[in-house]
Design a protein around this motif. Structure first.
Motif, short mmCIF file in Angstrom:
data_model
loop_
_atom_site.label_atom_id
_atom_site.label_comp_id
_atom_site.label_asym_id
_atom_site.label_seq_id
_atom_site.Cartn_x
_atom_site.Cartn_y
_atom_site.Cartn_z
N ILE A 52 -5.54 71.80 33.78
CA ILE A 52 -5.98 72.38 32.51
C ILE A 52 -5.03 73.50 32.08
O ILE A 52 -4.65 73.59 30.91
CB ILE A 52 -7.43 72.88 32.60
CG1 ILE A 52 -8.37 71.68 32.71
CG2 ILE A 52 -7.80 73.76 31.41
CD1 ILE A 52 -9.79 72.04 33.10
N LEU A 53 -4.64 74.35 33.02
CA LEU A 53 -3.69 75.41 32.68
C LEU A 53 -2.39 74.83 32.15
O LEU A 53 -1.81 75.34 31.19
CB LEU A 53 -3.41 76.29 33.91
CG LEU A 53 -4.51 77.25 34.30
CD1 LEU A 53 -4.19 77.91 35.63
CD2 LEU A 53 -4.73 78.30 33.21
N HIS A 54 -1.92 73.76 32.77
CA HIS A 54 -0.68 73.12 32.32
C HIS A 54 -0.84 72.59 30.89
O HIS A 54 0.04 72.78 30.04
CB HIS A 54 -0.27 71.99 33.26
CG HIS A 54 1.07 71.44 32.93
ND1 HIS A 54 1.25 70.42 32.03
CD2 HIS A 54 2.31 71.80 33.35
CE1 HIS A 54 2.53 70.16 31.91
NE2 HIS A 54 3.20 70.98 32.70
N ILE A 55 -1.96 71.95 30.61
CA ILE A 55 -2.22 71.43 29.26
C ILE A 55 -2.24 72.56 28.24
O ILE A 55 -1.61 72.48 27.17
CB ILE A 55 -3.53 70.63 29.23
CG1 ILE A 55 -3.36 69.32 30.01
CG2 ILE A 55 -3.98 70.35 27.80
CD1 ILE A 55 -4.68 68.61 30.33
N LEU A 56 -2.97 73.63 28.54
CA LEU A 56 -3.04 74.78 27.63
C LEU A 56 -1.67 75.41 27.41
O LEU A 56 -1.27 75.70 26.28
CB LEU A 56 -4.00 75.84 28.17
CG LEU A 56 -5.49 75.56 28.02
CD1 LEU A 56 -6.30 76.59 28.78
CD2 LEU A 56 -5.88 75.56 26.55
N ALA A 57 -0.95 75.64 28.50
CA ALA A 57 0.36 76.28 28.39
C ALA A 57 1.33 75.40 27.60
O ALA A 57 2.09 75.91 26.76
CB ALA A 57 0.91 76.59 29.78
N ALA A 58 1.32 74.10 27.86
CA ALA A 58 2.22 73.19 27.13
C ALA A 58 1.87 73.15 25.64
O ALA A 58 2.75 73.11 24.79
CB ALA A 58 2.15 71.79 27.74
N ARG A 59 0.60 73.20 25.34
CA ARG A 59 0.17 73.12 23.94
C ARG A 59 0.52 74.39 23.16
O ARG A 59 0.88 74.34 22.00
CB ARG A 59 -1.32 72.85 23.86
CG ARG A 59 -1.82 72.69 22.44
CD ARG A 59 -3.28 72.28 22.41
NE ARG A 59 -3.67 71.93 21.08
CZ ARG A 59 -3.76 70.69 20.62
NH1 ARG A 59 -3.48 69.68 21.41
NH2 ARG A 59 -4.14 70.45 19.38
N TYR A 60 0.39 75.54 23.79
CA TYR A 60 0.52 76.81 23.06
C TYR A 60 1.79 77.59 23.37
O TYR A 60 1.95 78.70 22.88
CB TYR A 60 -0.73 77.67 23.30
CG TYR A 60 -1.96 77.04 22.70
CD1 TYR A 60 -2.15 77.02 21.32
CD2 TYR A 60 -2.90 76.41 23.50
CE1 TYR A 60 -3.25 76.40 20.76
CE2 TYR A 60 -4.01 75.80 22.94
CZ TYR A 60 -4.18 75.79 21.57
OH TYR A 60 -5.27 75.17 21.01
N HIS A 61 2.71 77.06 24.13
CA HIS A 61 3.90 77.84 24.51
C HIS A 61 4.80 78.18 23.33
O HIS A 61 5.56 79.13 23.40
CB HIS A 61 4.69 77.13 25.62
CG HIS A 61 5.54 76.01 25.16
ND1 HIS A 61 5.05 74.74 24.98
CD2 HIS A 61 6.86 75.96 24.86
CE1 HIS A 61 6.03 73.96 24.58
NE2 HIS A 61 7.14 74.67 24.50
N THR A 62 4.69 77.46 22.23
CA THR A 62 5.51 77.78 21.06
C THR A 62 4.79 78.65 20.05
O THR A 62 5.37 79.01 19.03
CB THR A 62 5.99 76.48 20.36
OG1 THR A 62 4.84 75.73 19.96
CG2 THR A 62 6.86 75.65 21.30
N CYS A 63 3.55 78.99 20.31
CA CYS A 63 2.77 79.83 19.39
C CYS A 63 3.07 81.30 19.67
O CYS A 63 2.69 81.83 20.72
CB CYS A 63 1.27 79.57 19.55
SG CYS A 63 0.78 77.89 19.13
N ALA A 64 3.76 81.94 18.72
CA ALA A 64 4.18 83.33 18.92
C ALA A 64 2.99 84.27 19.14
O ALA A 64 3.13 85.27 19.83
CB ALA A 64 5.01 83.79 17.73
N GLY A 65 1.84 83.94 18.57
CA GLY A 65 0.68 84.81 18.71
C GLY A 65 0.00 84.73 20.06
O GLY A 65 -0.81 85.59 20.40
N VAL A 66 0.30 83.69 20.84
CA VAL A 66 -0.28 83.57 22.18
C VAL A 66 0.62 84.33 23.14
O VAL A 66 1.72 83.90 23.45
CB VAL A 66 -0.45 82.10 22.61
CG1 VAL A 66 -0.97 82.00 24.03
CG2 VAL A 66 -1.40 81.37 21.66
N THR A 67 0.15 85.47 23.58
CA THR A 67 0.98 86.36 24.40
C THR A 67 0.46 86.52 25.83
O THR A 67 1.01 87.30 26.60
CB THR A 67 1.11 87.74 23.75
OG1 THR A 67 -0.20 88.28 23.56
CG2 THR A 67 1.81 87.64 22.40
#
Length: 135
Positions: A52-67
Protein backbone atom coordinates in the motif's frame (compact mmCIF):
# COMPACT_ATOMS: atom_id res chain seq x y z
CA UNK A 1 -7.90 11.13 -1.82
CA UNK A 2 -7.00 12.58 -5.21
CA UNK A 3 -9.57 15.32 -4.71
CA UNK A 4 -8.34 16.17 -1.22
CA UNK A 5 -4.73 16.37 -2.42
CA UNK A 6 -5.78 18.58 -5.36
CA UNK A 7 -7.82 20.90 -3.10
CA UNK A 8 -4.94 21.21 -0.65
CA UNK A 9 -2.51 22.02 -3.48
CA UNK A 10 -4.91 24.63 -4.89
CA UNK A 11 -5.05 26.26 -1.46
CA UNK A 12 -1.25 26.22 -1.12
CA UNK A 13 -1.31 23.63 1.66
CA UNK A 14 1.11 20.76 2.18
CA UNK A 15 -0.16 17.22 2.68
CA UNK A 16 1.23 14.41 4.79
CA UNK A 17 -0.27 11.10 3.67
CA UNK A 18 -0.86 8.76 6.60
CA UNK A 19 -1.34 5.00 6.49
CA UNK A 20 -3.59 5.36 9.51
CA UNK A 21 -4.68 1.76 9.58
CA UNK A 22 -2.38 -0.94 8.25
CA UNK A 23 -3.89 -4.19 6.98
CA UNK A 24 -4.52 -6.36 10.03
CA UNK A 25 -3.79 -3.36 12.22
CA UNK A 26 -0.54 -2.17 13.75
CA UNK A 27 -2.39 -2.35 17.06
CA UNK A 28 -5.74 -3.65 18.18
CA UNK A 29 -7.22 -0.28 19.09
CA UNK A 30 -9.55 2.16 17.34
CA UNK A 31 -6.81 4.60 16.25
CA UNK A 32 -5.75 2.16 13.52
CA UNK A 33 -9.25 1.97 12.10
CA UNK A 34 -10.65 -0.99 13.95
CA UNK A 35 -10.84 -2.33 17.47
CA UNK A 36 -9.90 -5.97 17.82
CA UNK A 37 -9.72 -7.62 21.20
CA UNK A 38 -7.00 -10.23 21.27
CA UNK A 39 -4.95 -8.48 18.57
CA UNK A 40 -1.40 -9.84 18.33
CA UNK A 41 1.66 -8.86 16.32
CA UNK A 42 1.06 -11.65 13.80
CA UNK A 43 -2.23 -9.95 12.81
CA UNK A 44 -0.32 -7.05 11.24
CA UNK A 45 0.04 -7.85 7.54
CA UNK A 46 3.39 -6.16 6.95
CA UNK A 47 3.79 -7.16 3.30
CA UNK A 48 0.39 -5.72 2.43
CA UNK A 49 1.22 -2.55 4.36
CA UNK A 50 4.40 -2.12 2.31
CA UNK A 51 2.49 -2.74 -0.91
CA UNK A 52 0.00 0.00 0.00
CA UNK A 53 2.83 2.41 0.81
CA UNK A 54 4.37 1.68 -2.59
CA UNK A 55 1.05 2.36 -4.35
CA UNK A 56 0.55 5.64 -2.47
CA UNK A 57 4.11 6.81 -3.02
CA UNK A 58 4.03 5.93 -6.73
CA UNK A 59 0.71 7.71 -7.20
CA UNK A 60 1.64 10.93 -5.38
CA UNK A 61 5.40 11.28 -5.89
CA UNK A 62 4.89 13.97 -8.54
CA UNK A 63 2.44 16.02 -6.45
CA UNK A 64 4.37 19.02 -5.16
CA UNK A 65 1.89 19.50 -2.31
CA UNK A 66 2.55 16.03 -0.88
CA UNK A 67 5.54 16.64 1.35
CA UNK A 68 5.33 13.69 3.73
CA UNK A 69 4.12 10.17 4.26
CA UNK A 70 3.57 8.41 7.59
CA UNK A 71 4.13 4.67 7.31
CA UNK A 72 1.74 3.54 10.09
CA UNK A 73 -0.15 4.95 13.06
CA UNK A 74 0.55 4.29 16.73
CA UNK A 75 2.32 0.94 16.44
CA UNK A 76 1.55 -1.29 19.39
CA UNK A 77 4.06 -1.48 22.22
CA UNK A 78 3.72 -5.26 21.74
CA UNK A 79 5.59 -5.00 18.42
CA UNK A 80 9.20 -5.89 19.18
CA UNK A 81 11.58 -2.99 18.57
CA UNK A 82 13.65 -5.00 16.08
CA UNK A 83 10.52 -5.81 14.08
CA UNK A 84 9.44 -2.17 14.07
CA UNK A 85 12.91 -1.08 12.90
CA UNK A 86 12.79 -3.74 10.16
CA UNK A 87 9.43 -2.44 8.99
CA UNK A 88 10.60 1.17 9.03
CA UNK A 89 13.75 0.37 7.04
CA UNK A 90 11.70 -1.51 4.48
CA UNK A 91 9.05 1.22 4.37
CA UNK A 92 11.69 3.89 3.73
CA UNK A 93 13.18 1.83 0.89
CA UNK A 94 9.72 1.19 -0.54
CA UNK A 95 8.69 4.85 -0.51
CA UNK A 96 11.98 6.02 -2.00
CA UNK A 97 11.90 3.30 -4.70
CA UNK A 98 8.41 4.47 -5.68
CA UNK A 99 9.80 7.92 -6.47
CA UNK A 100 9.29 10.01 -3.34
CA UNK A 101 12.65 11.73 -3.07
CA UNK A 102 14.27 12.72 0.21
CA UNK A 103 14.65 16.25 -1.13
CA UNK A 104 10.88 16.70 -1.33
CA UNK A 105 9.16 14.17 0.91
CA UNK A 106 9.65 13.43 4.61
CA UNK A 107 8.92 9.95 5.92
CA UNK A 108 7.29 9.90 9.35
CA UNK A 109 8.16 6.94 11.57
CA UNK A 110 5.87 7.04 14.61
CA UNK A 111 7.02 5.80 17.99
CA UNK A 112 4.14 5.08 20.31
CA UNK A 113 4.34 5.52 23.37
CA UNK A 114 6.93 7.90 24.76
CA UNK A 115 8.52 5.21 26.93
CA UNK A 116 9.75 3.50 23.74
CA UNK A 117 11.74 6.48 22.46
CA UNK A 118 15.01 5.50 24.17
CA UNK A 119 14.66 1.82 23.25
CA UNK A 120 13.79 2.63 19.63
CA UNK A 121 16.52 5.28 19.27
CA UNK A 122 19.13 2.88 20.60
CA UNK A 123 18.09 0.11 18.19
CA UNK A 124 17.86 2.55 15.26
CA UNK A 125 21.33 3.90 16.02
CA UNK A 126 22.87 0.42 16.43
CA UNK A 127 21.55 -0.46 12.98
CA UNK A 128 23.40 2.52 11.51
CA UNK A 129 20.31 4.51 10.64
CA UNK A 130 20.98 7.80 12.41
CA UNK A 131 21.28 10.49 9.78
CA UNK A 132 20.09 8.14 7.03
CA UNK A 133 16.35 8.57 7.50
CA UNK A 134 16.20 11.23 4.79
CA UNK A 135 18.31 9.29 2.30
Amino acid sequence: LDGAVAMAAAAGLQVVLDLHGCPGGENGLRPCGREKGGWCVQDWRVEESLAILHILAARYHTCAGVTGIQVCNEPSPAIPTEMLCDYYERAIACVRAAGMAASSTAIVLPIYTQWRIHEFSQCWQQRGNVGKVCC
